[in-house]
Design a protein around this motif. Structure first.
Motif, PDB file in Angstrom:
ATOM      1  N   TRP A  97       0.837  -1.257  -0.065  1.00 13.27           N
ATOM      2  CA  TRP A  97       0.246  -0.022   0.103  1.00 13.27           C
ATOM      3  C   TRP A  97       0.876   1.038   0.035  1.00 13.27           C
ATOM      4  CZ3 TRP A  97      -0.966   3.398   4.345  1.00 13.27           C
ATOM      5  CH2 TRP A  97      -1.806   4.427   3.896  1.00 13.27           C
ATOM      6  N   GLN A  98       1.881   1.478   0.839  1.00 14.00           N
ATOM      7  CA  GLN A  98       2.968   2.495   0.989  1.00 14.00           C
ATOM      8  C   GLN A  98       3.337   2.748  -0.401  1.00 14.00           C
ATOM      9  OE1 GLN A  98       2.993   4.335   3.388  1.00 14.00           O
ATOM     10  NE2 GLN A  98       3.274   3.002   5.289  1.00 14.00           N
ATOM     11  N   ASP A  99       3.732   1.750  -1.169  1.00 13.34           N
ATOM     12  CA  ASP A  99       4.459   1.977  -2.473  1.00 13.34           C
ATOM     13  C   ASP A  99       3.252   2.542  -3.424  1.00 13.34           C
ATOM     14  OD1 ASP A  99       6.733   1.045  -1.577  1.00 13.34           O
ATOM     15  OD2 ASP A  99       6.368  -0.944  -2.410  1.00 13.34           O
ATOM     16  N   SER A 100       2.052   1.942  -3.379  1.00  9.04           N
ATOM     17  CA  SER A 100       1.156   2.079  -4.237  1.00  9.04           C
ATOM     18  C   SER A 100       0.517   3.623  -4.341  1.00  9.04           C
ATOM     19  CB  SER A 100      -0.184   1.156  -4.125  1.00  9.04           C
ATOM     20  OG  SER A 100      -1.067   1.423  -4.986  1.00  9.04           O
ATOM     21  N   ILE A 101       0.491   4.045  -2.853  1.00  8.04           N
ATOM     22  CA  ILE A 101      -0.153   5.578  -2.771  1.00  8.04           C
ATOM     23  C   ILE A 101       0.909   6.496  -3.099  1.00  8.04           C
ATOM     24  CG2 ILE A 101      -1.710   4.894  -0.991  1.00  8.04           C
ATOM     25  CD1 ILE A 101      -0.036   6.153   0.969  1.00  8.04           C
ATOM     26  N   LYS A 102       2.155   5.910  -2.849  1.00  8.01           N
ATOM     27  CA  LYS A 102       3.232   7.079  -3.119  1.00  8.01           C
ATOM     28  C   LYS A 102       3.429   7.376  -4.758  1.00  8.01           C
ATOM     29  CE  LYS A 102       6.767   6.050  -0.491  1.00  8.01           C
ATOM     30  NZ  LYS A 102       7.496   4.681  -0.137  1.00  8.01           N
ATOM     31  N   GLU A 103       2.791   6.526  -5.415  1.00  6.29           N
ATOM     32  CA  GLU A 103       2.956   6.747  -6.981  1.00  6.29           C
ATOM     33  C   GLU A 103       1.737   7.860  -7.309  1.00  6.29           C
ATOM     34  OE1 GLU A 103       1.667   4.546 -10.967  1.00  6.29           O
ATOM     35  OE2 GLU A 103       2.551   3.247  -9.369  1.00  6.29           O
ATOM     36  N   THR A 104       0.872   7.781  -6.768  1.00 12.93           N
ATOM     37  CA  THR A 104      -0.359   8.726  -6.930  1.00 12.93           C
ATOM     38  C   THR A 104      -0.156   9.994  -6.408  1.00 12.93           C
ATOM     39  OG1 THR A 104      -1.963   7.049  -7.242  1.00 12.93           O
ATOM     40  CG2 THR A 104      -3.037   8.988  -7.035  1.00 12.93           C
ATOM     41  N   LEU A 105       0.302  10.079  -5.097  1.00 13.46           N
ATOM     42  CA  LEU A 105       0.695  11.308  -4.487  1.00 13.46           C
ATOM     43  C   LEU A 105       1.653  12.133  -4.934  1.00 13.46           C
ATOM     44  CD1 LEU A 105       0.244   9.755  -0.901  1.00 13.46           C
ATOM     45  CD2 LEU A 105      -1.193  11.303  -2.063  1.00 13.46           C
ATOM     46  N   GLN A 106       2.740  11.224  -5.597  1.00 11.17           N
ATOM     47  CA  GLN A 106       3.526  12.062  -6.312  1.00 11.17           C
ATOM     48  C   GLN A 106       3.112  12.847  -7.569  1.00 11.17           C
ATOM     49  OE1 GLN A 106       6.489   9.091  -6.749  1.00 11.17           O
ATOM     50  NE2 GLN A 106       7.706  10.044  -5.292  1.00 11.17           N
ATOM     51  N   LYS A 107       2.120  12.220  -8.126  1.00 11.04           N
ATOM     52  CA  LYS A 107       1.422  12.900  -9.414  1.00 11.04           C
ATOM     53  C   LYS A 107       0.799  13.786  -8.993  1.00 11.04           C
ATOM     54  CE  LYS A 107       0.527   8.810 -11.894  1.00 11.04           C
ATOM     55  NZ  LYS A 107      -0.675   8.059 -12.494  1.00 11.04           N
TER      56      LYS A 107
ATOM     57  N   GLY B 283       1.178  16.031  -6.424  1.00 15.14           N
ATOM     58  CA  GLY B 283       2.264  16.797  -5.773  1.00 15.14           C
ATOM     59  C   GLY B 283       1.615  16.821  -4.326  1.00 15.14           C
ATOM     60  N   LEU B 284       1.174  15.877  -3.611  1.00 15.25           N
ATOM     61  CA  LEU B 284       0.930  15.847  -2.246  1.00 15.25           C
ATOM     62  C   LEU B 284       2.073  15.170  -1.276  1.00 15.25           C
ATOM     63  CD1 LEU B 284      -2.529  14.915  -2.513  1.00 15.25           C
ATOM     64  CD2 LEU B 284      -1.799  17.284  -2.016  1.00 15.25           C
ATOM     65  N   ILE B 285       2.413  15.511  -0.069  1.00 18.89           N
ATOM     66  CA  ILE B 285       3.385  14.747   0.675  1.00 18.89           C
ATOM     67  C   ILE B 285       2.789  14.289   1.775  1.00 18.89           C
ATOM     68  CG2 ILE B 285       5.700  15.975  -0.044  1.00 18.89           C
ATOM     69  CD1 ILE B 285       4.695  18.441   1.805  1.00 18.89           C
ATOM     70  N   LEU B 286       3.469  13.060   2.261  1.00 16.67           N
ATOM     71  CA  LEU B 286       2.882  12.574   3.375  1.00 16.67           C
ATOM     72  C   LEU B 286       3.195  13.382   4.686  1.00 16.67           C
ATOM     73  CD1 LEU B 286       3.651   8.624   2.663  1.00 16.67           C
ATOM     74  CD2 LEU B 286       1.296   9.777   2.721  1.00 16.67           C
ATOM     75  N   PRO B 287       2.154  13.401   5.649  1.00 22.34           N
ATOM     76  CA  PRO B 287       2.375  14.006   6.770  1.00 22.34           C
ATOM     77  C   PRO B 287       3.397  13.090   7.645  1.00 22.34           C
ATOM     78  CG  PRO B 287       0.438  13.010   6.983  1.00 22.34           C
ATOM     79  CD  PRO B 287       0.880  12.734   5.704  1.00 22.34           C
ATOM     80  N   SER B 288       4.126  13.912   8.828  1.00 20.85           N
ATOM     81  CA  SER B 288       4.993  13.200   9.558  1.00 20.85           C
ATOM     82  C   SER B 288       4.123  12.701  10.552  1.00 20.85           C
ATOM     83  CB  SER B 288       6.232  13.869  10.114  1.00 20.85           C
ATOM     84  OG  SER B 288       5.248  15.082  10.853  1.00 20.85           O
ATOM     85  N   LEU B 289       4.279  11.335  11.290  1.00 19.78           N
ATOM     86  CA  LEU B 289       3.362  10.951  12.080  1.00 19.78           C
ATOM     87  C   LEU B 289       3.778  11.089  13.685  1.00 19.78           C
ATOM     88  CD1 LEU B 289       2.795   7.522  10.486  1.00 19.78           C
ATOM     89  CD2 LEU B 289       1.212   9.078  10.729  1.00 19.78           C
ATOM     90  N   THR B 290       2.558  11.326  14.527  1.00 22.13           N
ATOM     91  CA  THR B 290       2.932  11.481  15.896  1.00 22.13           C
ATOM     92  C   THR B 290       2.080  10.243  16.259  1.00 22.13           C
ATOM     93  OG1 THR B 290       1.112  12.983  15.998  1.00 22.13           O
ATOM     94  CG2 THR B 290       3.244  13.990  16.048  1.00 22.13           C
ATOM     95  N   ASP B 291       2.444   9.467  17.425  1.00 22.09           N
ATOM     96  CA  ASP B 291       1.746   8.149  17.724  1.00 22.09           C
ATOM     97  C   ASP B 291       0.274   8.357  18.074  1.00 22.09           C
ATOM     98  OD1 ASP B 291       3.737   6.633  17.141  1.00 22.09           O
ATOM     99  OD2 ASP B 291       4.473   6.417  19.059  1.00 22.09           O
ATOM    100  N   GLU B 292      -0.108   9.442  18.697  1.00 25.37           N
ATOM    101  CA  GLU B 292      -1.385   9.264  19.382  1.00 25.37           C
ATOM    102  C   GLU B 292      -2.490   9.584  18.064  1.00 25.37           C
ATOM    103  OE1 GLU B 292      -0.809  13.602  18.834  1.00 25.37           O
ATOM    104  OE2 GLU B 292       0.500  12.064  19.533  1.00 25.37           O
ATOM    105  N   THR B 293      -2.074  10.137  17.048  1.00 23.92           N
ATOM    106  CA  THR B 293      -3.102  10.224  15.951  1.00 23.92           C
ATOM    107  C   THR B 293      -3.361   8.946  15.041  1.00 23.92           C
ATOM    108  OG1 THR B 293      -1.220  10.832  14.469  1.00 23.92           O
ATOM    109  CG2 THR B 293      -2.113  12.635  15.678  1.00 23.92           C
ATOM    110  N   VAL B 294      -2.572   8.049  15.365  1.00 25.03           N
ATOM    111  CA  VAL B 294      -2.658   6.908  14.534  1.00 25.03           C
ATOM    112  C   VAL B 294      -3.777   6.262  14.720  1.00 25.03           C
ATOM    113  CG1 VAL B 294      -1.761   4.397  14.014  1.00 25.03           C
ATOM    114  CG2 VAL B 294      -0.373   6.399  13.933  1.00 25.03           C
ATOM    115  N   GLY B 295      -4.769   5.873  13.939  1.00 26.53           N
ATOM    116  CA  GLY B 295      -6.067   5.528  13.945  1.00 26.53           C
ATOM    117  C   GLY B 295      -6.144   4.012  14.534  1.00 26.53           C
ATOM    118  N   TYR B 296      -5.568   3.475  15.533  1.00 23.45           N
ATOM    119  CA  TYR B 296      -5.560   1.980  15.772  1.00 23.45           C
ATOM    120  C   TYR B 296      -6.687   1.785  16.947  1.00 23.45           C
ATOM    121  CZ  TYR B 296      -1.255   0.417  13.681  1.00 23.45           C
ATOM    122  OH  TYR B 296      -0.159  -0.339  12.968  1.00 23.45           O
ATOM    123  N   GLY B 297      -7.375   0.644  16.958  1.00 25.56           N
ATOM    124  CA  GLY B 297      -8.374   0.551  18.376  1.00 25.56           C
ATOM    125  C   GLY B 297      -9.620  -0.432  17.546  1.00 25.56           C
ATOM    126  N   GLY B 298      -9.790   0.026  16.255  1.00 27.85           N
ATOM    127  CA  GLY B 298     -11.000  -0.405  15.724  1.00 27.85           C
ATOM    128  C   GLY B 298     -11.034  -1.988  15.651  1.00 27.85           C
TER     129      GLY B 298
END
Lengths: 307, 249, 104, 104
Positions: free
Chosen positions: B194-204, B206-221
């Motif tokens: 998935w990381q590779d796949s979205i990278k390609e489209t995001l490059q096209k 012109g969007l950049i991935l945000p840096s992650l801070t632990d508490e925002t990651v959407g775990y738990g569901g």
């Protein structure tokens, strides 16, 4: 001269196409009629749309989504047909939002319960089909072609609606009562749907001659009553009209006065949901403005669609 | 049963995102897009129905009973899908991040040792490919080919959605068993693809991935921990069904 | 305020049964890719669509209806003079000739 | 301009008023006007062709073949077709039957 040829062509049953010569009045009346039909589709999507998230089973949820989607689809087809006459879609949407151009009065009433969506899907779509089937034999090519596809898709709506009403009417006492009450709420707006008796409606004559309007309001109402009253009664349901009776000899259904004053009051903006419908539509348009601005940036001059 | 855990979270994901995206029906920014987005939502509900039907073999519950009579803590969808639809930017970005993962997941599952799931995967991969085609086209159109305004709106939506999207790959307690029995190659593997796949489209785009801070990651569901948005969604979804769960609707 | 209008594409579908692409309508879209995606949904969500074309409306050249009478004679009178048709005819033959030699 | 490098145009005809335009084939021509006249020659002869469109083949955007799988499942969506809602008759009769027994 050209008018005679134009009228002769219509008489021969041929269609008028976008690049043909046509009287100004014909173009104006066609745009008005097709535009109103398109508005009715997009506004009509709203009362049912609110029940998609509450549909009680997977199949009902998917079917209602597909039905409301069709209404957006039909709106798109109809705006296209009207655009071939030279009025841009944005101008039509704008006229809807500022209240200059009307939509079908029946959607100014609320869908109170799940059974309302069943009655809408069956009887209001049935009324629309009576109108559309008549108009599909009209004189303007793009409108007839659009109606051809719309009528195909509407047949699913009708069957879905009928199946829904039958499921409720033959279900538990709670379901049966819910659908009877919905029918009581929607009966009068459905009678209004075909418009006031023809003596009152002023567009009539010329539209008939040019096959823009194909049948009188009363004929269409009668065709609806003949087809659907037996089916309603068969389910043991009743309609809220004590004067309703069938004339012994002519077999015509005679209805009580559906209160045409209320019809004119509501159509001029004073119905339970008029303000709400346009407000929801306006919000949707505003929320999407940034998207449209982004898309418009790299496009060329607008050209009128062809056919 | 490991397979039940996988089927249930896939079914819950598809149901909840289909339900959310159905809220756009009739209200989209452009008529043609309204129609396209509604078809995608319908497909999602269809996928969840297929998965709940498969689950019926194990649980004996009909799809309606399985979907319409559970509360939030019994749901195993990732938190990303339960968030309100917000603006079209949020819904589009969620659609892009989620469906890219969904396509890769179903492509992997075509070779699953669990026959019914492999069969379903082969059938729906074409549909999901269209979902991704739609998502990619729109993300690029509104970012790189849009206006300054739409580009910044989409970047902001990515910043919001990306941490939540990582919740899609939250490993369940049966991860290893799924891998060992060749039912599914595991969330870790899926996330890398998935990381590779979205990278390609995001490059096209012109969007950049945000840096992650632990508490925002959407775990738990996956473990039944949800946001305050899920229960109201379920209450609304089941409002009519609960009038009489034994009746036929 | 200036209405945000954008261009239309004409849509042609080929159904499983029919062999020819048929014009089914048009869509508003900013680009061909999006036009195809819209066309697939609006005209291909039911039944038997196998393939689809979209063309910018502006790229379609229309034989005006007034020229329709030009067609009427086609049915009855056969050959009809077009000014430089003769000169262009042999040029096409030459072109086909050249294609032939390239292929061999 | 380079006359002997002819591009191709796709040709669409409407046979009679009210009908859709149908793709009937393509012609080689240096310009749209000539393409229209060739198209009329080639496709206008038989029936009474009322209206014709030509489009440069390069301007036609095609959903490429290997994406055809995106259409595959469109036909199987029973929930949005008439067929899924047919068995209503037996439900009504069963209901009437039950009403009958209650009345007795």
């Amino acid at each position: 001269e050209r008018l005679a040829e134009f009228e002769a062509k219509i008489l021969r049953g041929e269609k008028i196409e976008p690049h043909d010569w046509m009287p100004k009045e014909y173009r104006r009346q066609l745009i008005r009629m097709i535009e109103q039909h398109a508005h009715s589709e997009i506004i009509g999507a709203l009362p049912e749309g609110t029940w998609i998230t509450r549909a009680p089973s997977f199949k009902r949820k998917m079917a209602l989504m597909a039905k409301v989607q069709d209404e957006s689809g039909h709106c798109q087809l109809l705006y296209n047909a009207a655009e071939t006459l030279g009025k841009s879609r944005e101008a039509m949407i704008n006229d809807l939002l500022i209240g200059k151009s009307k939509y079908s009065n029946v959607f100014n009433y609320p869908a109170k319960t799940w059974a309302d969506t069943a009655v809408i899907a069956w009887l209001i779509d049935a009324s629309a089909i009576v109108n559309q089937v008549a108009n599909s034999k009209g004189s303007y090519g793009p409108y007839c072609r659009a109606l051809e596809r719309i009528c195909q898709e509407e047949s699913f709506h009708l069957r879905y609606g009928y199946h829904n009403v039958v499921t409720l009417a033959t279900g538990t006492p709670l379901q049966r009562e819910m659908v009877q009450e919905a029918l009581n709420r929607w009966w009068r707006p459905i009678m209004h749907f075909f418009g006031p008796p023809d003596t009152v409606s002023e567009h009539g004559a010329i539209l008939m001659k040019w096959k823009v309007k194909m049948a009188s309001n009363d004929d269409m109402r009668q065709s609806f009553l003949k087809q659907y009253l037996p089916k309603i009664f068969e389910l043991g349901l009743t309609v809220p009209d004590i004067d309703l009776h069938q004339d012994a000899e002519t077999k015509q259904w005679i209805i009580g006065d559906p209160d045409w004053d209320e019809f004119f009051r509501v159509i001029n903006g004073d119905g339970p949901c008029n303000a709400e419908r346009l407000a929801v539509r306006r919000t949707a348009e505003e929320n999407g403005a940034w998207v449209r601005r982004a898309l418009k940036k790299n496009t060329h001059a607008y050209t009128v669609p062809l056919s | 049963m490991a397979i039940q855990n996988l089927l249930l979270r896939m079914a819950d994901d598809a149901l909840i995102i289909g339900h959310r995206n159905s809220e756009w029906t009739g209200l989209g920014p452009i008529l043609e897009e309204d129609i396209a987005f509604s078809s995608i939502a319908q497909d999602k509900i269809g996928h969840s129905l297929a998965l709940f039907t498969m689950l019926q073999e194990f649980t004996g519950l009909t799809p309606e009973q399985a979907a319409f009579s559970r509360n939030a803590q019994d749901y195993t969808n990732c938190q990303l899908v339960e968030y309100p639809i917000g603006g079209y930017d949020f819904s589009l970005m969620r659609h892009f991040l989620f469906d890219t993962a969904e396509l890769l997941r179903y492509q992997l599952l075509r070779d699953s040792s669990f026959e019914p799931l492999a069969k379903l995967a082969k059938k729906v991969v074409g549909e999901i490919k269209y979902h991704v085609f739609h998502a990619n086209t729109w993300v690029v159109q509104l970012s790189a080919q849009g206006t300054e305004e739409s580009h910044s709106i989409m970047q902001q939506a990515l910043n919001t959605c990306y941490p939540l999207a990582l919740g899609i790959f939250e490993p369940s307690k049966v991860e290893q068993e799924l891998v060992d029995t060749n039912i599914f190659l595991g969330e870790k593997h899926l996330q890398n693809l998935w990381q590779d796949s979205i990278k390609e489209t995001l490059q096209k785009a012109g969007l950049i991935l945000p840096s992650l801070t632990d508490e925002t990651v959407g775990y738990g569901g996956r473990y039944g921990y949800h946001t305050e948005y899920l229960q109201p969604l379920l209450d609304e979804m089941t409002e009519v069904y609960r009038l009489d769960p034994t009746a036929e609707w | 305020e200036e209405l945000d209008q954008f261009q239309t594409f004409e849509v042609f579908c080929r159904e499983k049964t029919g062999a020819h692409h048929v014009h089914v309508g048009s869509v508003h879209a900013p680009s061909p890719e999006i036009a195809l995606s819209f066309a697939k949904e609006q005209y291909g969500r039911r039944g038997k669509v196998l393939n689809m074309w979209v063309v910018k409306t502006a790229d379609v050249y229309v034989m005006d209806e007034q020229d329709a009478d030009m067609f009427e004679t086609a049915g009855e009178k056969g050959y009809r003079d077009v000014v430089d048709y003769a000169r262009v005819r042999d040029r096409i033959d030459a072109f086909k000739q050249k294609q032939q030699t390239i292929l061999e």
